[in-house]
Design an enzyme around this catalytic site. Structure first.
Site, PDB file in Angstrom:
ATOM      1  N   GLN A 127      27.343  42.336  30.189  1.00 33.27           N
ATOM      2  CA  GLN A 127      27.810  43.695  30.523  1.00 33.27           C
ATOM      3  C   GLN A 127      27.505  44.659  29.384  1.00 33.27           C
ATOM      4  O   GLN A 127      27.633  45.862  29.552  1.00 33.27           O
ATOM      5  CB  GLN A 127      29.328  43.689  30.762  1.00 33.27           C
ATOM      6  CG  GLN A 127      29.733  43.052  32.062  1.00 33.27           C
ATOM      7  CD  GLN A 127      31.249  43.126  32.265  1.00 33.27           C
ATOM      8  OE1 GLN A 127      32.015  43.005  31.305  1.00 33.27           O
ATOM      9  NE2 GLN A 127      31.666  43.292  33.492  1.00 33.27           N
ATOM     10  N   ARG A 138      33.660  48.767  28.922  1.00 32.38           N
ATOM     11  CA  ARG A 138      33.809  47.752  29.980  1.00 32.38           C
ATOM     12  C   ARG A 138      35.243  47.221  30.094  1.00 32.38           C
ATOM     13  O   ARG A 138      35.587  46.590  31.091  1.00 32.38           O
ATOM     14  CB  ARG A 138      32.852  46.587  29.766  1.00 32.38           C
ATOM     15  CG  ARG A 138      33.186  45.731  28.567  1.00 32.38           C
ATOM     16  CD  ARG A 138      32.324  44.518  28.527  1.00 32.38           C
ATOM     17  NE  ARG A 138      32.464  43.798  27.273  1.00 32.38           N
ATOM     18  CZ  ARG A 138      31.942  42.619  27.047  1.00 32.38           C
ATOM     19  NH1 ARG A 138      31.235  42.033  27.968  1.00 32.38           N
ATOM     20  NH2 ARG A 138      32.088  42.026  25.885  1.00 32.38           N
ATOM     21  N   ASN A 166      25.975  18.008  35.021  1.00 31.41           N
ATOM     22  CA  ASN A 166      25.607  16.704  35.565  1.00 31.41           C
ATOM     23  C   ASN A 166      26.456  16.430  36.812  1.00 31.41           C
ATOM     24  O   ASN A 166      27.439  17.131  37.083  1.00 31.41           O
ATOM     25  CB  ASN A 166      25.723  15.602  34.497  1.00 31.41           C
ATOM     26  CG  ASN A 166      27.148  15.410  34.029  1.00 31.41           C
ATOM     27  OD1 ASN A 166      28.045  15.157  34.836  1.00 31.41           O
ATOM     28  ND2 ASN A 166      27.370  15.511  32.725  1.00 31.41           N
ATOM     29  N   ARG A 224      38.031  22.588  42.914  1.00 35.59           N
ATOM     30  CA  ARG A 224      37.909  23.972  43.391  1.00 35.59           C
ATOM     31  C   ARG A 224      37.616  24.114  44.883  1.00 35.59           C
ATOM     32  O   ARG A 224      37.701  25.225  45.407  1.00 35.59           O
ATOM     33  CB  ARG A 224      36.820  24.695  42.579  1.00 35.59           C
ATOM     34  CG  ARG A 224      37.096  24.733  41.089  1.00 35.59           C
ATOM     35  CD  ARG A 224      38.379  25.449  40.750  1.00 35.59           C
ATOM     36  NE  ARG A 224      38.527  25.586  39.288  1.00 35.59           N
ATOM     37  CZ  ARG A 224      39.435  26.351  38.709  1.00 35.59           C
ATOM     38  NH1 ARG A 224      40.297  27.048  39.428  1.00 35.59           N
ATOM     39  NH2 ARG A 224      39.514  26.426  37.390  1.00 35.59           N
TER      40      ARG A 224
HETATM   41  C1  LIG Z   1      44.463  25.270  41.939  1.00 35.55           C
HETATM   42  C2  LIG Z   1      44.270  25.540  40.487  1.00 35.55           C
HETATM   43  C3  LIG Z   1      45.159  26.375  39.808  1.00 35.55           C
HETATM   44  C4  LIG Z   1      44.990  26.629  38.455  1.00 35.55           C
HETATM   45  N1  LIG Z   1      45.866  27.453  37.816  1.00 35.55           N
HETATM   46  C5  LIG Z   1      45.747  27.697  36.481  1.00 35.55           C
HETATM   47  C6  LIG Z   1      46.663  28.536  35.767  1.00 35.55           C
HETATM   48  O1  LIG Z   1      47.583  29.089  36.337  1.00 35.55           O
HETATM   49  N2  LIG Z   1      46.464  28.728  34.431  1.00 35.55           N
HETATM   50  C7  LIG Z   1      45.444  28.117  33.749  1.00 35.55           C
HETATM   51  O2  LIG Z   1      45.318  28.301  32.546  1.00 35.55           O
HETATM   52  N3  LIG Z   1      44.557  27.329  34.395  1.00 35.55           N
HETATM   53  C8  LIG Z   1      44.676  27.094  35.725  1.00 35.55           C
HETATM   54  N4  LIG Z   1      43.767  26.299  36.368  1.00 35.55           N
HETATM   55  C9  LIG Z   1      42.635  25.752  35.603  1.00 35.55           C
HETATM   56  C10 LIG Z   1      42.876  24.287  35.185  1.00 35.55           C
HETATM   57  O3  LIG Z   1      44.005  24.191  34.348  1.00 35.55           O
HETATM   58  C11 LIG Z   1      41.642  23.728  34.474  1.00 35.55           C
HETATM   59  O4  LIG Z   1      41.397  24.478  33.283  1.00 35.55           O
HETATM   60  C12 LIG Z   1      40.386  23.775  35.291  1.00 35.55           C
HETATM   61  O5  LIG Z   1      40.634  23.348  36.603  1.00 35.55           O
HETATM   62  C13 LIG Z   1      39.315  22.878  34.642  1.00 35.55           C
HETATM   63  O6  LIG Z   1      39.583  21.530  34.978  1.00 35.55           O
HETATM   64  P1  LIG Z   1      39.817  20.337  33.940  1.00 35.55           P
HETATM   65  O7  LIG Z   1      40.555  20.804  32.754  1.00 35.55           O
HETATM   66  O8  LIG Z   1      40.331  19.176  34.704  1.00 35.55           O
HETATM   67  O9  LIG Z   1      38.464  19.924  33.492  1.00 35.55           O
HETATM   68  P2  LIG Z   1      36.970  20.146  33.059  1.00 35.55           P
HETATM   69  O10 LIG Z   1      36.874  21.060  31.902  1.00 35.55           O
HETATM   70  O11 LIG Z   1      36.164  20.454  34.295  1.00 35.55           O
HETATM   71  O12 LIG Z   1      36.682  18.680  32.577  1.00 35.55           O
HETATM   72  C14 LIG Z   1      36.645  17.577  33.467  1.00 35.55           C
HETATM   73  C15 LIG Z   1      37.488  16.426  32.959  1.00 35.55           C
HETATM   74  O13 LIG Z   1      37.012  16.054  31.669  1.00 35.55           O
HETATM   75  C16 LIG Z   1      38.124  15.621  30.876  1.00 35.55           C
HETATM   76  N5  LIG Z   1      38.259  16.501  29.712  1.00 35.55           N
HETATM   77  C17 LIG Z   1      37.609  17.672  29.496  1.00 35.55           C
HETATM   78  N6  LIG Z   1      37.945  18.185  28.329  1.00 35.55           N
HETATM   79  C18 LIG Z   1      38.859  17.350  27.785  1.00 35.55           C
HETATM   80  C19 LIG Z   1      39.595  17.360  26.583  1.00 35.55           C
HETATM   81  N7  LIG Z   1      39.500  18.333  25.682  1.00 35.55           N
HETATM   82  N8  LIG Z   1      40.419  16.337  26.347  1.00 35.55           N
HETATM   83  C20 LIG Z   1      40.564  15.321  27.231  1.00 35.55           C
HETATM   84  N9  LIG Z   1      39.904  15.245  28.414  1.00 35.55           N
HETATM   85  C21 LIG Z   1      39.053  16.262  28.677  1.00 35.55           C
HETATM   86  C22 LIG Z   1      39.356  15.684  31.759  1.00 35.55           C
HETATM   87  O14 LIG Z   1      39.511  14.422  32.401  1.00 35.55           O
HETATM   88  C23 LIG Z   1      38.964  16.738  32.778  1.00 35.55           C
HETATM   89  O15 LIG Z   1      39.695  16.619  33.994  1.00 35.55           O
HETATM   90  C24 LIG Z   1      43.912  26.049  37.729  1.00 35.55           C
HETATM   91  C25 LIG Z   1      43.026  25.206  38.420  1.00 35.55           C
HETATM   92  C26 LIG Z   1      43.181  24.941  39.770  1.00 35.55           C
HETATM   93  C27 LIG Z   1      42.185  24.046  40.465  1.00 35.55           C
END
Ligand SMILES: Cc1cc2nc3c(=O)[nH]c(=O)nc-3n(C[C@H](O)[C@H](O)[C@H](O)COP(=O)(O)OP(=O)(O)OC[C@H]3O[C@@H](n4cnc5c(N)ncnc54)[C@H](O)[C@@H]3O)c2cc1C
Length: 251
Positions: free
Chosen positions: A108, A174, A190, A201
């Site tokens: 942006q 912005r 991947n 999602r």
């Molecule tokens: C319906 C819904 C509502 C949500 N509401 C909110 C909200 O209100 N506020 C908010 O902040 N977020 C919200 N989120 C976002 C959510 O908290 C996650 O940040 C987002 O879905 C990314 O998924 P993830 O953290 O499982 O993993 P990704 O980053 O996609 O990683 C995949 C997997 O890798 C592993 N992994 C990745 N990084 C690490 C790590 N550092 N340590 C250990 N294991 C790891 C875990 O097993 C993780 O599940 C929401 C998500 C959904 C689907």
């Protein structure tokens, strides 16, 4: 008046596979490159290229077995890249919470769109009156944005570098742009990461916009690796929207 953007998702890259010529393994003819690559990686662990287990001799059976036993690290070998347009900044923010993806997003600060392009949430778009209110509000914000840009550029008229002047003005102005502002992003990941993203999602609990994105990605990835994404079941909810779930993506 502000222009309403529509979601567009295109697959722009996917793994290709070139098996080593000196390995005595018959590449499964029915498998895609991505699927064959995953099987090859699995067989490389125990050098089972000769397919000793008849129950996992086909590529589809082998990949389903990987899913069942949870050996999904193998899915990390295959990758896909999509180019997404017509996604709001709020949805790209949600998308970027997925830490295993790589992103390149429209700037942006560098790119100035001539007219405001926004993603109108479906619920608002379906109601003509609410849609008008929404688009008028976007127009108002756009006027303020342009005024701010002009004021900021005037304030920085001493800066001889025009590009720097514009960049600094845009990066400040912005701040007023709405969450609905259209964005574009290249996303690489991947297949393990894609599966997790879709599981989280495409769920009925996810916001509709990112759910639609996840369903589009699922459809594109199914063409590249039908068996790898075969466990996702797509269904219609009572409100007429769609979702997908898999018994194998639980976290
Ligand atoms: C319906 C819904 C509502 C949500 N509401 C909110 C909200 O209100 N506020 C908010 O902040 N977020 C919200 N989120 C976002 C959510 O908290 C996650 O940040 C987002 O879905 C990314 O998924 P993830 O953290 O499982 O993993 P990704 O980053 O996609 O990683 C995949 C997997 O890798 C592993 N992994 C990745 N990084 C690490 C790590 N550092 N340590 C250990 N294991 C790891 C875990 O097993 C993780 O599940 C929401 C998500 C959904 C689907």
């Amino acid at each position: 008046m502000a222009k309403q953007s529509e979601l567009s998702v295109e697959l722009i890259a996917c793994s290709s596979f070139h098996p080593p010529a000196d390995i005595a393994w018959q590449r499964p003819a029915e498998a895609t490159d991505a699927e064959a690559l995953i099987e090859f990686a699995g067989r490389a662990c125990y050098e089972t290229f000769h397919k000793p287990n008849p129950r996992t001799a086909t590529n589809a059976a082998y990949l389903r077995h990987i899913l069942e036993v949870g050996h999904t690290a193998l899915f990390e070998h295959a990758t896909a890249t999509v180019y997404i347009r017509g996604l709001s900044r709020s949805a790209t923010h949600e998308l970027m919470r997925h830490r295993h993806f790589s992103f390149s997003q429209l700037s942006q600060r560098f790119v100035h769109t001539e007219e405001a392009e926004v993603v109108v949430p479906d619920l608002i778009a379906q109601d003509p009156e609410l849609r008008q209110i929404f688009l008028h509000a976007v127009d108002d914000v756009r006027f303020v944005y342009e005024d701010l840009l002009q004021g900021l550029e005037e304030r920085m008229s001493d800066e001889p570098n025009a590009l720097l002047r514009k960049k600094q003005a845009r990066q400040a102005a912005r701040a007023i742009l709405p969450n609905a502002t259209e964005s574009r992003v290249v996303v690489s990941g991947n297949f393990r990461a894609w599966r997790h993203f879709i599981g989280m999602r495409a769920s009925e609990h996810a916001d509709l916009e990112i759910r639609q994105l996840a369903l589009e990605c699922l459809s594109l990835l199914k063409q590249q690796a039908p068996v790898v994404f075969d466990d996702f079941e797509v269904s219609k909810l009572a409100d007429g929207t769609w979702m997908a779930t898999s018994p194998y993506v639980t976290d």
